[in-house]
Design a protein around this motif. Structure first.
Motif, short mmCIF file in Angstrom:
data_model
loop_
_atom_site.label_atom_id
_atom_site.label_comp_id
_atom_site.label_asym_id
_atom_site.label_seq_id
_atom_site.Cartn_x
_atom_site.Cartn_y
_atom_site.Cartn_z
N TYR A 1 23.07 97.26 43.12
CA TYR A 1 24.05 97.83 44.34
C TYR A 1 23.03 97.35 45.65
CZ TYR A 1 26.41 100.79 41.00
OH TYR A 1 27.25 101.44 40.26
N GLN A 2 24.01 97.50 46.74
CA GLN A 2 23.04 97.11 47.97
C GLN A 2 23.74 98.18 48.91
OE1 GLN A 2 24.24 92.98 49.33
NE2 GLN A 2 22.62 92.92 50.67
N PHE B 1 18.99 97.93 44.88
CA PHE B 1 18.53 99.17 44.11
C PHE B 1 19.31 98.78 42.70
CE2 PHE B 1 21.73 101.43 46.29
CZ PHE B 1 22.28 102.20 45.44
N TRP B 2 18.86 99.06 41.76
CA TRP B 2 19.65 99.04 40.21
C TRP B 2 19.71 100.33 39.47
CZ3 TRP B 2 20.75 93.95 39.06
CH2 TRP B 2 20.03 92.93 39.81
N ASN B 3 20.87 100.46 38.94
CA ASN B 3 21.39 101.71 38.17
C ASN B 3 21.33 101.15 36.74
OD1 ASN B 3 22.24 103.96 37.16
ND2 ASN B 3 23.84 104.34 38.60
N CYS B 4 20.27 101.75 36.07
CA CYS B 4 20.20 101.37 34.58
C CYS B 4 20.84 102.43 33.48
CB CYS B 4 18.79 101.19 34.26
SG CYS B 4 17.92 99.74 35.45
N ALA C 1 14.20 100.68 42.63
CA ALA C 1 14.43 99.85 43.77
C ALA C 1 14.13 98.50 43.32
CB ALA C 1 13.22 100.15 44.78
N ASP C 2 14.51 97.63 43.97
CA ASP C 2 14.45 95.89 43.62
C ASP C 2 13.23 95.58 44.14
OD1 ASP C 2 16.07 93.37 43.16
OD2 ASP C 2 14.98 92.89 44.79
N VAL D 1 17.70 107.48 48.42
CA VAL D 1 19.12 107.43 49.20
C VAL D 1 18.99 106.27 50.13
CG1 VAL D 1 19.95 109.67 49.13
CG2 VAL D 1 18.54 108.83 50.91
N CYS D 2 20.03 105.38 50.70
CA CYS D 2 20.00 104.58 51.70
C CYS D 2 19.53 105.10 53.01
CB CYS D 2 21.29 103.65 51.65
SG CYS D 2 21.42 102.79 50.13
#
Length: 227
Positions: free
Chosen positions: A128-129, A117-120, A109-110, A142-143
């Motif tokens: 991603y938003q 959020f960030w996919n690393c 999560a940001d 999940v959103c």
């Protein structure tokens, strides 16, 4: 001088003991079959690769864990930590972090915006938003509706839009009402039991305010006065 030599001897003995223990642990694993991939007994991000009945200790990428769900032990698969049931394999390698990534691999999560959020992957972060009105839930991963995500600040839920108090909207059906977005013609808010949620009209349409207070629907721009 005698004390220094004794201390050095103790340290050397301890070092050799640790090395011996590590080597014995390496040799302790016996391959059940000539070929396969087997979980480490205490580390979730380590596993044994057996080939020609020779065992080699392997380590997943930082933030990944070995998936031991294959009952035949023929699959070599490191997956995100949250996707793997580690069971009693509780040990992990120390975290290696980069900007937006708590570990080199994972979804995080940001820190400032709850809808981001960030996919690393190998330390490279992709942003991603969530869709309008939604926020990233750290537990469910999940959103979800922003009002259901506890990390969201009040001003982040529906961009701070506050629903009218009960009885203020004459045209609403009970506790349900629709309201135009102040800046974006495609967006609107739905108020349900005093909770505002942001929605968006399909591409090519805009929100048309209804004749009754608290009503409206998505419509062709040509049917919306002033468009």
């Amino acid at each position: 001088m005698i004390f220094r030599r004794s201390s050095a001897a103790i340290l050397l003995s301890l070092f050799l003991s640790l090395c011996s223990g590590s080597a014995s642990a390496q040799e302790a694993f016996k391959c059940p079959h000539d070929y396969g991939f087997y979980p480490h007994h205490v580390s979730c991000d380590k596993y044994w690769k057996c080939e020609n009945n020779q065992a080699e200790l392997k380590t997943c990428g930082n933030g990944l864990a070995f998936d031991a769900s294959d009952s035949k032990f023929l699959t070599e698969n490191c997956d995100y930590l949250h996707n793997v049931d580690c069971g009693e394999r509780t040990q992990l390698e120390p975290a290696i972090s980069t900007p937006h990534c708590a570990r080199l691999y994972g979804i995080f999560a940001d820190d400032k915006h709850c809808d981001t959020f960030w996919n690393c992957w190998n330390g490279e972060a992709s942003r991603y938003q969530c869709s309008p009105g939604l926020a990233y839930d750290r537990d469910a991963r999940v959103c979800m509706w922003a009002d259901q995500v506890q990390e969201c600040k009040i001003e982040e839920v529906a961009n701070g839009f506050v629903c009218p108090a009960a009885g203020e909207v004459s045209g609403s059906a009970g506790s349900f009402s629709r309201h135009a977005h102040p800046d974006d013609c495609r967006k609107y808010y739905i108020c349900l039991e005093g909770i505002a949620r942001e929605y968006g009209c399909p591409i090519g349409t805009v929100f048309k305010i209804g004749d009754a207070d608290g009503s409206g629907a998505c419509s062709d721009p040509e049917d919306v006065p002033g468009w």
